[in-house]
Design an enzyme around this catalytic site. Structure first.
Site, PDB file in Angstrom:
ATOM      1  N   LEU A  33      44.169  30.132  41.373  1.00 44.74           N
ATOM      2  CA  LEU A  33      45.215  29.912  40.368  1.00 44.74           C
ATOM      3  C   LEU A  33      44.608  29.696  38.982  1.00 44.74           C
ATOM      4  O   LEU A  33      44.860  28.688  38.314  1.00 44.74           O
ATOM      5  CB  LEU A  33      46.135  28.743  40.744  1.00 44.74           C
ATOM      6  CG  LEU A  33      47.020  28.952  41.975  1.00 44.74           C
ATOM      7  CD1 LEU A  33      47.950  27.748  42.166  1.00 44.74           C
ATOM      8  CD2 LEU A  33      47.827  30.233  41.877  1.00 44.74           C
ATOM      9  N   ASP A  57      38.792  28.324  45.764  1.00 44.12           N
ATOM     10  CA  ASP A  57      37.857  29.300  45.202  1.00 44.12           C
ATOM     11  C   ASP A  57      37.122  30.006  46.335  1.00 44.12           C
ATOM     12  O   ASP A  57      36.661  29.350  47.291  1.00 44.12           O
ATOM     13  CB  ASP A  57      36.868  28.539  44.309  1.00 44.12           C
ATOM     14  CG  ASP A  57      35.981  29.436  43.464  1.00 44.12           C
ATOM     15  OD1 ASP A  57      35.802  30.617  43.815  1.00 44.12           O
ATOM     16  OD2 ASP A  57      35.446  28.928  42.456  1.00 44.12           O
ATOM     17  N   ALA A  81      39.217  38.180  41.776  1.00 45.02           N
ATOM     18  CA  ALA A  81      38.286  38.665  40.753  1.00 45.02           C
ATOM     19  C   ALA A  81      38.799  38.307  39.368  1.00 45.02           C
ATOM     20  O   ALA A  81      40.008  38.225  39.143  1.00 45.02           O
ATOM     21  CB  ALA A  81      38.117  40.181  40.846  1.00 45.02           C
ATOM     22  N   GLU A  82      37.872  38.102  38.465  1.00 41.83           N
ATOM     23  CA  GLU A  82      38.196  38.146  37.046  1.00 41.83           C
ATOM     24  C   GLU A  82      38.253  39.625  36.685  1.00 41.83           C
ATOM     25  O   GLU A  82      37.361  40.388  37.051  1.00 41.83           O
ATOM     26  CB  GLU A  82      37.117  37.445  36.223  1.00 41.83           C
ATOM     27  CG  GLU A  82      37.008  35.958  36.484  1.00 41.83           C
ATOM     28  CD  GLU A  82      38.106  35.161  35.796  1.00 41.83           C
ATOM     29  OE1 GLU A  82      38.804  35.736  34.948  1.00 41.83           O
ATOM     30  OE2 GLU A  82      38.253  33.970  36.116  1.00 41.83           O
ATOM     31  N   THR A 132      37.337  48.707  41.437  1.00 40.92           N
ATOM     32  CA  THR A 132      37.889  49.425  40.289  1.00 40.92           C
ATOM     33  C   THR A 132      37.124  50.713  40.012  1.00 40.92           C
ATOM     34  O   THR A 132      35.934  50.829  40.348  1.00 40.92           O
ATOM     35  CB  THR A 132      37.836  48.526  39.037  1.00 40.92           C
ATOM     36  OG1 THR A 132      38.192  49.280  37.880  1.00 40.92           O
ATOM     37  CG2 THR A 132      36.429  47.980  38.814  1.00 40.92           C
ATOM     38  N   ASP A 133      37.793  51.659  39.348  1.00 38.04           N
ATOM     39  CA  ASP A 133      37.112  52.879  38.929  1.00 38.04           C
ATOM     40  C   ASP A 133      36.166  52.640  37.760  1.00 38.04           C
ATOM     41  O   ASP A 133      35.334  53.496  37.447  1.00 38.04           O
ATOM     42  CB  ASP A 133      38.116  53.984  38.580  1.00 38.04           C
ATOM     43  CG  ASP A 133      39.075  53.614  37.463  1.00 38.04           C
ATOM     44  OD1 ASP A 133      39.025  52.461  36.967  1.00 38.04           O
ATOM     45  OD2 ASP A 133      39.896  54.471  37.082  1.00 38.04           O
ATOM     46  N   GLU A 134      36.266  51.480  37.119  1.00 31.27           N
ATOM     47  CA  GLU A 134      35.436  51.214  35.940  1.00 31.27           C
ATOM     48  C   GLU A 134      33.955  51.113  36.280  1.00 31.27           C
ATOM     49  O   GLU A 134      33.107  51.216  35.396  1.00 31.27           O
ATOM     50  CB  GLU A 134      35.913  49.957  35.218  1.00 31.27           C
ATOM     51  CG  GLU A 134      37.325  50.111  34.679  1.00 31.27           C
ATOM     52  CD  GLU A 134      37.726  49.006  33.714  1.00 31.27           C
ATOM     53  OE1 GLU A 134      36.855  48.558  32.943  1.00 31.27           O
ATOM     54  OE2 GLU A 134      38.896  48.612  33.732  1.00 31.27           O
ATOM     55  N   TYR A 158      32.618  43.070  32.761  1.00 30.19           N
ATOM     56  CA  TYR A 158      33.558  43.120  33.882  1.00 30.19           C
ATOM     57  C   TYR A 158      33.151  44.180  34.894  1.00 30.19           C
ATOM     58  O   TYR A 158      32.992  43.896  36.091  1.00 30.19           O
ATOM     59  CB  TYR A 158      34.976  43.392  33.387  1.00 30.19           C
ATOM     60  CG  TYR A 158      35.893  43.900  34.479  1.00 30.19           C
ATOM     61  CD1 TYR A 158      36.142  43.126  35.610  1.00 30.19           C
ATOM     62  CD2 TYR A 158      36.477  45.162  34.392  1.00 30.19           C
ATOM     63  CE1 TYR A 158      36.959  43.595  36.637  1.00 30.19           C
ATOM     64  CE2 TYR A 158      37.302  45.638  35.409  1.00 30.19           C
ATOM     65  CZ  TYR A 158      37.535  44.852  36.527  1.00 30.19           C
ATOM     66  OH  TYR A 158      38.348  45.324  37.533  1.00 30.19           O
ATOM     67  N   LYS A 162      31.804  43.860  38.858  1.00 29.32           N
ATOM     68  CA  LYS A 162      32.461  44.486  40.006  1.00 29.32           C
ATOM     69  C   LYS A 162      31.507  45.454  40.712  1.00 29.32           C
ATOM     70  O   LYS A 162      31.519  45.557  41.935  1.00 29.32           O
ATOM     71  CB  LYS A 162      33.727  45.223  39.565  1.00 29.32           C
ATOM     72  CG  LYS A 162      34.865  44.306  39.178  1.00 29.32           C
ATOM     73  CD  LYS A 162      35.335  43.428  40.345  1.00 29.32           C
ATOM     74  CE  LYS A 162      36.043  44.236  41.424  1.00 29.32           C
ATOM     75  NZ  LYS A 162      36.557  43.354  42.520  1.00 29.32           N
TER      76      LYS A 162
END
Length: 355
Positions: A33, A57, A81-82, A132-134, A158, A162
């Site tokens: 949260l 966490d 995730a952040e 993610t694709d990033e 970021y 990841k």
């Protein structure tokens, strides 16, 4: 029962709502949260015994160990995730702590739990990591779309965090035999998205008559995936994906940011006209963010070929649903767009020079 981490966030909450609706199987939801985690996203499940929420966490190994032993989930789906590039630029440490260290601790406790399961349960267990694709970096205008074998080339704190978590998940499968699956998705949009991301931010600002900040020339291209389609894809991968494999999940909707914002403005003009004039009058170009990737594109043929999944929503149908949802849930929007969020907007956008 399955364990979902980060289930009070945007994609996690949509996944939980769909999971309960479509399967009825109970789930344990572990979420820290932070600013983007919001139990209001799951208000319709209040009092529902199929949804057990625990605030905590993924990096708290004692807590994770206890939850695994008490609830004995048959699978873990890791959304925790952040996840915002701009925030990672301003404060990368939180991203390393959650996305890298947190994933490591979660993997360690999962490995210990999985190793002690009876053989039949051990064979059936799955750990699905949502990414993610990033992680693949940036594409040129004529480059082929990302596939599951595209080399990693992350360009922001970021995406680097990841990428590191993806590598850990892969390593735990190949080294320890942990039955893992990884999904790399394109840009999600839809209900319950925290209004720091492009589409909900534009809707919020437009309804308030505030500027609509567009980075650079607005021609950064993303592949847009409706969150409901993403959740369905994750369920398919969890049920039938090949162990140790990665599946790219995309919407087959490559569009530049400026076109996205113009579409939102046109829908708002139709659904909630502003007496002051067309919402596009609020478009404001601002200085680009550092290292802004130019283009992402997902080749999602593998998941279609192996699992038969393909998105149901077109961008036109998905964006209309999204704008209608936000207009119908402005109380939710106003509640989340307060306090710390206002401070963030001031830090990230108001301090930027006009382009």
């Amino acid at each position: 029962m399955i364990l979902v981490t980060g289930g009070a966030g945007f994609i996690g909450a949509n996944f939980i709502l769909e999971w309960v609706r479509e399967t009825g199987e109970p789930m344990l939801n572990l979420d820290k949260l932070t600013y983007a985690g919001n139990l209001e996203n799951l208000a319709t499940l209040k009092g529902d015994a199929r949804h057990v929420f625990v605030q905590g966490d993924i990096g708290d190994r004692a807590l994770v160990e206890r939850l695994l032993k008490e609830h004995r989930p048959r699978a873990i789906v890791n959304f925790a995730a952040e996840s915002h590039v701009d925030r990672s630029i301003h404060g990368p440490e939180d991203f390393i702590q959650t996305n890298v260290v947190g994933t490591f601790h979660l993997l360690e406790e999962t490995r210990a739990y999985w190793g002690e399961l009876p053989e039949a349960e051990k064979q059936a267990f799955r750990f699905l990591h949502v990414s993610t694709d990033e992680v693949y970096g940036s594409l040129g205008a004529n480059d082929a779309a990302f596939t599951e074998t595209t080399p990693y080339a992350p360009n922001s704190p970021y995406s680097a965090s990841k990428a590191a978590s993806d590598h850990l998940v892969r390593a735990y499968h190949h080294t320890y035999g942990l039955p893992t699956l990884t999904t790399n998705c394109s840009n999600n949009y839809g209900p319950y998205q925290f209004p720091e991301k492009l589409i909900p931010l534009m809707i919020l600002n437009a309804t308030r008559g505030k500027p609509l900040p567009i980075y650079g020339d607005g021609m950064n291209v993303r592949d847009w995936l409706y969150v409901g389609d993403h959740c369905t894809a994750i369920r398919e991968v969890l049920a039938r994906g090949r162990l140790g494999e990665t599946y790219n999940i995309g919407g087959w909707n490559e569009k530049p940011n400026i076109e996205i914002v113009q579409t939102v403005c046109a829908l708002l003009d139709e659904l909630r006209p502003d007496p002051a004039g067309p919402h596009a009058r609020l478009l404001t170009y601002v200085k680009d963010r550092p290292g802004h990737d130019r283009r992402y594109a997902i080749d999602a043929r593998k998941i279609e070929r192996e699992l038969g999944w393909r998105p149901v929503e077109t961008f036109e149908s998905g964006i209309r649903k999204t704008v209608q949802w936000y207009l119908g849930h402005m109380a939710w929007v106003e509640h989340v767009a307060s306090g710390e969020y206002r401070h963030w907007l001031e830090k990230n956008y108001q301090a930027r020079e006009s382009a």
